[in-house]
Design a protein around this motif. Structure first.
Motif, PDB file in Angstrom:
ATOM      1  N   ASN A 103     -70.003   3.905 -77.583  1.00  0.00           N
ATOM      2  CA  ASN A 103     -68.829   4.581 -77.023  1.00  0.00           C
ATOM      3  C   ASN A 103     -68.849   6.074 -77.335  1.00  0.00           C
TER       4      ASN A 103
ATOM      5  N   PHE B 188     -68.196  -0.175 -74.993  1.00  0.00           N
ATOM      6  CA  PHE B 188     -67.314  -0.613 -76.078  1.00  0.00           C
ATOM      7  C   PHE B 188     -66.601  -1.919 -75.699  1.00  0.00           C
ATOM      8  N   TYR B 189     -66.040  -1.942 -74.502  1.00  0.00           N
ATOM      9  CA  TYR B 189     -65.231  -3.089 -74.074  1.00  0.00           C
ATOM     10  C   TYR B 189     -66.108  -4.319 -73.821  1.00  0.00           C
TER      11      TYR B 189
ATOM     12  N   ASN C  67     -69.057   1.139 -81.219  1.00  0.00           N
ATOM     13  CA  ASN C  67     -68.555   2.485 -81.441  1.00  0.00           C
ATOM     14  C   ASN C  67     -69.649   3.539 -81.290  1.00  0.00           C
TER      15      ASN C  67
END
Lengths: 382, 47
Positions: A151, A80-81, A148
């Protein structure tokens, strides 16, 4: 390990927090999932993309080290990051997700935060933490959807397997969710550590108003993210950041009112807490005696074991203060001497759980053979 | 439960859109649970 062991260990933590005697001193292995990966020779970067590595490494570590409870078997997935070019959590070269000093709101925008906290978080704090969001629509929307999906896959793999692993090992997770005090929230990604102290000096009323507005949101985060059927266990984790740097007057005026309000409200709903009192809280001991009684496992990082026992030992379960640096660099004999010194002061009368002063993250933090020796000593201590 | 009305609730959706009989029980809880999850997702990602 049997199901009885699991239940007995849960009961030991609850008994210690509620002030009842325990047969043995509960031993709490306070570590991030990546410590298990690193200490057992695994690849950290791969583990932040493949949750099974975290699960397998935790299984291997706990099979070698005695413990009665783990922290959350968790680490942040990196996709995600990385995908959103986060400036809030940035993967290092080896794979640790680091939280750099950053901020997302100006001092003036704290007023907006106080007036409509969730709108300001959703439209400014959250969005400004992701560089990818500034790409034109719809590329930014698709990036967020991809991030997303990745994640969710990572977290689903970790969460579904961690409960099975905890049951298989017979070792409960002491906490499985967290929240923060309002001023700690402001001092992390909202204003950053450097800015928040300037804000406290120059625009105190603005900071207090923002803390008041954040209180119900952060309380709801603790409550809504608690998925266990019984609110008695596991506990809700509260890391702390700012108080170490505050004087008593600042602590009483700006930090403590909303911290206490959150804990009182959540305690009234039946929750218990593991609070990591980071830094030195000795000057606040007389104040925090008014926190909910028999509801807190307090992990202290710095200070005198005798003083915390004298000041708080009758109203909360004490833990921490064992220097993790000794487990990393010390000889086994010195590690055991220190364990005896702390346990001799902290354990008599109960309300005590053994843990290190800091969470284990990096393999260099603690040698496995030292943890093995110290945990076995504490478990057998009478 | 969520201390914000930022996301459209199922009841608000029904004010401006057609809903069929029985959907309150089927869609309503799912809709509002997703709002809770989104609330948590945003808040926890700003920790």
């Amino acid at each position: 390990m049997s199901d009885m062991n699991y239940k007995a260990r849960v009961n030991a933590f609850v008994d210690a927090v509620e002030g009842r005697p325990t047969e043995h001193i509960p031993v709490y292995l306070m570590m991030d999932g990546l410590y298990a990966v690193h200490a057992t020779g695994g690849n950290i970067k791969k583990a932040t993309y493949n949750p099974q590595i975290v699960i397998d490494s935790t299984r291997e570590l706990v099979s070698r080290v005695y413990c009665d409870g783990l922290g959350n078997i968790f680490t942040k997935g990196a996709i995600f990051y990385k995908r959103m070019r986060s400036n809030n959590f940035i993967p290092s070269e080896v794979g640790f997700l680091q939280h750099p000093e950053t901020y997302t709101l100006s001092n003036e925008e704290l007023t907006e935060l106080a007036e409509d906290p969730f709108k300001t978080i959703a439209e400014k704090v959250f969005l400004r933490s992701m560089g990818e969001i500034y790409k034109p629509f719809p590329q930014n929307m698709y990036s967020l959807m991809i991030a997303n999906i990745g994640n969710t896959a990572y977290l689903n793999g970790l969460i579904s397997n961690k409960f099975a692993l905890s049951a298989e090992l017979g070792v409960p997770m002491v906490y499985t969710n967290l929240t923060k005090a309002p001023l700690d929230y402001l001092g992390s990604s909202v204003r950053g550590l450097a800015n928040i102290f300037t804000d406290i000096r120059r625009t105190l009323d603005r900071v207090i108003a923002a803390c008041d507005a954040l209180c119900p949101l952060l309380e709801a985060a603790g409550e809504l993210n608690f998925r266990a059927p019984d609110r008695n266990f596991p506990f809700i984790f509260f890391p702390t950041l700012i108080p170490h740097f505050l004087n008593v007057k600042q602590f009483e005026r700006v930090y403590y009112p909303t911290f206490k309000r959150m804990l009182d409200n959540l305690a009234d709903k039946g929750f218990k807490f593991v609070i990591q009192f980071e830094g030195n809280w000795e000057r606040f001991y007389d104040i925090i005696r008014s926190l909910p009684e028999n509801k807190i496992l307090g992990v202290f990082e710095m200070g005198s074991p005798a003083l915390v026992k004298e000041k708080l030992g009758d109203m909360m379960c004490l833990s921490g203060l064992y220097p993790v640096s000794l487990l990393g660099c010390g000889e086994k004999g010195k590690c055991l001497d220190k364990a005896k010194e702390i346990v001799d002061v902290m354990a008599p009368g109960g309300r005590y759980v053994f843990a290190t002063d800091k969470q284990l993250i990096n393999a260099r933090d603690a040698r496995i053979e030292n943890i093995q020796a110290v945990h076995a000593f504490v478990h057998d201590y009478q | 439960m969520i201390p914000t009305n930022y996301f459209e609730s199922w009841e608000e959706y029904k004010d401006n859109n057609q809903a069929y009989e029985g959907e309150d029980e089927i869609i309503g809880p799912v809709w509002d649970d997703l709002n809770k999850e989104m609330f948590l997702f945003i808040l926890l990602n700003t920790f």
